[in-house]
Motif scaffolding. Structure first.
Motif, short mmCIF file in Angstrom:
data_model
loop_
_atom_site.label_atom_id
_atom_site.label_comp_id
_atom_site.label_asym_id
_atom_site.label_seq_id
_atom_site.Cartn_x
_atom_site.Cartn_y
_atom_site.Cartn_z
N ALA A 40 1.05 5.69 45.06
CA ALA A 40 1.37 5.47 43.05
C ALA A 40 1.26 3.74 43.06
CB ALA A 40 2.90 5.81 42.81
N MET A 41 -0.02 4.23 41.75
CA MET A 41 0.11 2.70 40.78
C MET A 41 1.12 1.72 40.66
SD MET A 41 -3.25 1.71 37.90
CE MET A 41 -1.95 3.10 37.11
N GLU A 42 1.56 0.73 40.83
CA GLU A 42 2.90 0.23 40.12
C GLU A 42 2.34 -1.13 40.12
OE1 GLU A 42 5.45 0.04 43.31
OE2 GLU A 42 5.94 2.19 44.08
N VAL A 43 1.43 -1.70 39.73
CA VAL A 43 1.13 -2.25 38.96
C VAL A 43 -0.78 -3.01 38.97
CG1 VAL A 43 0.50 -5.45 39.34
CG2 VAL A 43 3.15 -4.43 40.39
N TYR A 44 -0.87 -3.76 37.55
CA TYR A 44 -2.37 -4.21 37.86
C TYR A 44 -2.48 -5.23 36.46
CZ TYR A 44 -1.86 -1.30 33.00
OH TYR A 44 -1.56 0.14 32.45
N GLN A 45 -3.53 -5.83 36.71
CA GLN A 45 -3.82 -7.13 36.85
C GLN A 45 -5.03 -7.92 36.17
OE1 GLN A 45 -2.87 -10.19 40.26
NE2 GLN A 45 -1.64 -11.43 39.02
N PHE A 46 -5.33 -8.47 35.27
CA PHE A 46 -6.64 -8.88 34.71
C PHE A 46 -6.79 -10.16 35.15
CE2 PHE A 46 -4.85 -8.06 30.95
CZ PHE A 46 -5.13 -8.75 29.75
N TYR A 47 -8.14 -10.90 34.81
CA TYR A 47 -8.29 -12.49 34.87
C TYR A 47 -9.72 -12.25 33.98
CZ TYR A 47 -4.82 -13.63 38.95
OH TYR A 47 -4.04 -13.98 39.31
N HIS A 48 -9.48 -13.36 32.99
CA HIS A 48 -10.57 -13.22 32.40
C HIS A 48 -11.45 -14.39 33.33
CE1 HIS A 48 -9.95 -11.27 29.06
NE2 HIS A 48 -8.38 -12.03 28.80
N ASP A 49 -11.11 -15.10 33.57
CA ASP A 49 -11.76 -16.55 34.66
C ASP A 49 -10.51 -16.84 36.07
OD1 ASP A 49 -12.32 -18.51 35.98
OD2 ASP A 49 -13.76 -19.36 34.36
N GLU A 50 -10.46 -16.33 36.88
CA GLU A 50 -8.97 -16.21 37.59
C GLU A 50 -9.10 -17.13 38.22
OE1 GLU A 50 -7.71 -13.35 42.31
OE2 GLU A 50 -10.22 -13.16 40.82
N ASP A 51 -10.38 -18.26 38.32
CA ASP A 51 -9.84 -19.78 38.78
C ASP A 51 -9.31 -20.71 37.60
OD1 ASP A 51 -11.34 -19.75 41.27
OD2 ASP A 51 -13.16 -20.35 40.31
N LYS A 52 -9.03 -20.44 36.55
CA LYS A 52 -8.11 -20.59 34.64
C LYS A 52 -7.30 -19.62 35.49
CE LYS A 52 -11.90 -22.31 32.97
NZ LYS A 52 -12.26 -22.35 31.16
N LYS A 53 -6.74 -19.17 36.25
CA LYS A 53 -5.17 -17.78 36.18
C LYS A 53 -5.24 -17.26 34.40
CE LYS A 53 -4.94 -18.61 40.92
NZ LYS A 53 -5.08 -18.12 41.37
N ASP A 54 -5.93 -17.35 33.74
CA ASP A 54 -5.73 -16.30 32.54
C ASP A 54 -5.30 -15.01 33.20
OD1 ASP A 54 -8.46 -15.97 32.98
OD2 ASP A 54 -9.19 -17.10 31.77
N GLY A 55 -5.33 -14.91 31.74
CA GLY A 55 -4.95 -13.61 31.79
C GLY A 55 -3.99 -12.67 31.99
#
Length: 240
Positions: free
Chosen positions: A183-198
């Motif tokens: 089952a899918m329980e979390v999803y996560q996205f970044y515009h720029d992962e190095d900046k920990k945004d999103g």
């Protein structure tokens, strides 16, 4: 005797974990889709459902969403703070109304952000998020072949990493699946992962929409500081 039983159980557990470790990203995705859409209904979905969005700083928003993929029809009816607006797409046509009328001023259009470009964005938004994980098979999706294991909020998950062709999207996504049910329980996205945004989104509960197990609630948070953004709740739409 007990020692042999424990050894046998340990061997079974080790074999289970070992087999899980050997799964490819495509195999994990297949199992996740089999959990959420066991009868393969997504591609021919014809359904209507309600989404209630609650955020700390804005009035509650209620959206009635109707999708008819075979006929290429999508409608979105929104009520918020005493006003209603609607988008209706029939193949390539686009119609907009405000408070039941298609005749509204330019000032009202700007106030409520009423234009077909915005409507198409909302159509893609709802189709994508409520079509997961099935939408990860769409053209332009680049699925990282490596299956990651991550602990998130104290629970271990199988994680798939996805990027997109430039014409599809620029964000980088991570999808977290329960290792036993898929089952899918979390999803996560970044515009720029190095900046920990999103943002990251916590999914709880399931609602059956025409045989598809969709997340009942989605709670949205900022990756960088865990700031809470809001929660949307999926409900079956009862026609009058």
């Amino acid at each position: 005797m007990k020692r042999y039983c424990f050894a046998f159980l340990a061997l079974v557990l080790f074999s289970f974990v070992g087999s899980a470790q050997k799964l490819s990203a495509n195999e994990v995705l297949e199992k996740a889709i089999a959990f959420h859409d066991p009868n393969g209904n997504w591609s021919n979905l014809k359904a209507t459902f309600k989404v209630i969005m609650e955020t700390p700083s804005r009035p509650k928003r209620t959206s009635i969403i109707a999708m008819d993929f075979p006929q290429q029809v999508f409608t979105l009816d929104v009520e918020q703070n005493g006003n209603t607006y609607a988008y209706s797409f029939d193949k390539d046509s686009c119609e907009i109304s405000l408070n039941g009328s298609k005749d509204f001023s330019q000032e009202e259009a700007e106030e409520f952000r009423l234009n077909c470009e915005r409507g198409n964005f909302m159509k893609d938004y709802y189709t994508y998020l409520y079509g997961l994980p099935m939408k990860l098979n769409d053209p332009g999706t680049q699925l990282n072949p490596e299956v990651q294991k991550k602990t998130f909020k104290g629970k271990e998950y199988l994680v798939l990493n996805v990027t997109y062709d430039a014409e599809v999207g620029t964000d980088e996504w991570y999808f977290y699946f329960d290792p036993s049910t898929y089952a899918m329980e979390v999803y996560q996205f970044y515009h720029d992962e190095d900046k920990k945004d999103g943002e990251y989104i916590l999914l709880e509960g399931l609602e059956d929409i025409n045989g598809i197990k969709m997340p009942k609630t989605r709670a949205w948070y900022v990756n960088k500081d865990d700031k809470y953004l809001g929660t949307d709740t999926l409900e079956k739409h009862q026609t009058k």
